[in-house]
Scaffold this active site. Sequence first.
Site, mmCIF file in Angstrom:
data_model
loop_
_atom_site.group_PDB
_atom_site.id
_atom_site.type_symbol
_atom_site.label_atom_id
_atom_site.label_comp_id
_atom_site.label_asym_id
_atom_site.label_seq_id
_atom_site.Cartn_x
_atom_site.Cartn_y
_atom_site.Cartn_z
ATOM 1 N N LYS A 136 -2.068 0.857 -3.526
ATOM 2 C CA LYS A 136 -2.245 -0.587 -3.490
ATOM 3 C C LYS A 136 -0.886 -1.280 -3.380
ATOM 4 C CE LYS A 136 -5.799 -3.430 -5.553
ATOM 5 N NZ LYS A 136 -6.378 -3.896 -4.307
ATOM 6 N N GLU A 140 -11.916 1.327 6.315
ATOM 7 C CA GLU A 140 -12.340 0.358 5.301
ATOM 8 C C GLU A 140 -12.050 -1.034 5.828
ATOM 9 O OE1 GLU A 140 -10.125 0.343 1.642
ATOM 10 O OE2 GLU A 140 -8.354 1.184 2.581
ATOM 11 N N ARG A 186 -4.282 4.604 -10.878
ATOM 12 C CA ARG A 186 -4.019 4.283 -9.475
ATOM 13 C C ARG A 186 -2.698 3.526 -9.327
ATOM 14 N NH1 ARG A 186 -8.773 1.337 -6.385
ATOM 15 N NH2 ARG A 186 -7.933 -0.444 -7.514
HETATM 16 N N1 PLP Z 1 -9.908 -1.129 -0.450
HETATM 17 C C1 PLP Z 1 -8.910 -2.017 -0.506
HETATM 18 C C2 PLP Z 1 -7.971 -2.095 0.646
HETATM 19 C C3 PLP Z 1 -8.776 -2.842 -1.628
HETATM 20 O O1 PLP Z 1 -7.793 -3.739 -1.698
HETATM 21 C C4 PLP Z 1 -9.689 -2.737 -2.681
HETATM 22 C C5 PLP Z 1 -9.557 -3.562 -3.875
HETATM 23 O O2 PLP Z 1 -9.058 -3.189 -4.878
HETATM 24 C C6 PLP Z 1 -10.720 -1.788 -2.576
HETATM 25 C C7 PLP Z 1 -10.780 -1.001 -1.447
HETATM 26 C C8 PLP Z 1 -11.712 -1.620 -3.666
HETATM 27 O O3 PLP Z 1 -11.170 -0.927 -4.748
HETATM 28 P P1 PLP Z 1 -11.731 -1.150 -6.216
HETATM 29 O O4 PLP Z 1 -13.171 -0.829 -6.172
HETATM 30 O O5 PLP Z 1 -10.965 -0.175 -7.042
HETATM 31 O O6 PLP Z 1 -11.468 -2.549 -6.550
HETATM 32 C C1 COI Z 2 -9.774 -6.234 -5.528
HETATM 33 O O1 COI Z 2 -10.943 -6.044 -5.211
HETATM 34 O O2 COI Z 2 -9.398 -6.255 -6.705
HETATM 35 C C2 COI Z 2 -8.759 -6.417 -4.515
HETATM 36 O O3 COI Z 2 -7.626 -6.210 -4.816
HETATM 37 C C3 COI Z 2 -9.188 -6.824 -3.181
HETATM 38 C C4 COI Z 2 -8.522 -8.051 -2.666
HETATM 39 C C5 COI Z 2 -8.692 -9.261 -3.512
HETATM 40 C C6 COI Z 2 -7.114 -7.779 -2.296
#
Ligand code: PLP
Ligand code: COI
Length: 342
Positions: free
Chosen positions: A184, A220, A82
């Site tokens: 991200k 989201e 990612r």
């Molecule tokens: N959506 C956003 C905007 C996020 O910042 C995050 C955090 O990483 C997620 C979703 C969840 O992603 P993950 O499950 O890969 O941490």
């Molecule tokens: C995460 O879940 O790792 C995120 O990046 C979400 C937030 C802390 C920005």
Amino acid sequence: MEKKNIDWANLGFGYMPTDYRFVAHYKNGAWDEGELTTESNVTINECAGVFQYAQTCFEGLKAYTTEDGKIVCFRPDLNAARMADSCRRLEMPVFPEDKFVEAVIKTVKANAAWVPPFGSGATLYIRPYMFGSNAVIGVKPAEEYEFRILVTPVGPYFKGGAKPIVIRVTDFDRAAPHGTGHIKAGLNYAMSLHAIVDAHKEGYAENMYLDAATRTYVEETGGANFIFITKDGKLVTPKSDSILPSITRRSLCYVAKEMLGMEVEERKVPLTEVSEFAEAGLCGTAAVISPIGRIDDHGKTINIPAGMDEMGPVTKKLYETLVGIQQGKIAGPEGWVKVIEG
Ligand code: PLP
Ligand code: COI
């Protein structure tokens, strides 16, 4: 190895400098090998691309101590992939995916004393990030970059841990169609700060963002994807090109379908359908699964039937299975748990 003397059970989600961080530099078209350093400050030019045009992206994953004392992390290969996607979209050089995973392991190993013990409720949050570091004044990509990984022990993202939260439907947008919502990029978070500060002021834990084009579909929150459970026990999760492809959500969909025998639907979710769900939650690395008890939509209240006292039963089953896999108590799919030490 002796653990640091920290009140693990009472940690919030905050930054605490640890002993080591990883740093690699990109210059003249190539990455150097990178190394661990004890220096927590970054010194770069005042005109660096990151300062002027926000050329930065990041990742987030966690290291855990398993019941039998190993230090592990969860699907770091997906964070590497990612981050590579984020870099390509932001005209940044990709840090090779295998090197990314190696650097995560190296950084966690060097900070093993900071990895919270099993059962403490805390974890070691791992934050890989990259930024344009040389001077850029015309609008263009930087030519030099730093890739870094810092780690910090953390507790729950939302106060109260797994207690249901109250959120609101916001009038602000998070991501445009064909924009950067699926990566991200730091800029996605900068532009969400006003919305989250305002939400907190109004007493909400988070914002529910809708699709920017029609404002009818659920997207989201600022830092997590949504999962919903229907009255007949299906897992429903929004599908959109402008949300972050959460690794937690993808893992939960697999767990639901392949391990718990649930039906899973990844599809557009109209806001009007939300009041029909039996359970709702946020999922992400930081959030793990946070149940939602109530959603306020401009004076209209959507009470989620699972209520404000605890997680609904299906969400709880999903939570326990996922965390069980992450902590090595439940056997998950091959390759999900990466052993770092032990
Ligand atoms: N959506 C956003 C905007 C996020 O910042 C995050 C955090 O990483 C997620 C979703 C969840 O992603 P993950 O499950 O890969 O941490
Ligand atoms: C995460 O879940 O790792 C995120 O990046 C979400 C937030 C802390 C920005």
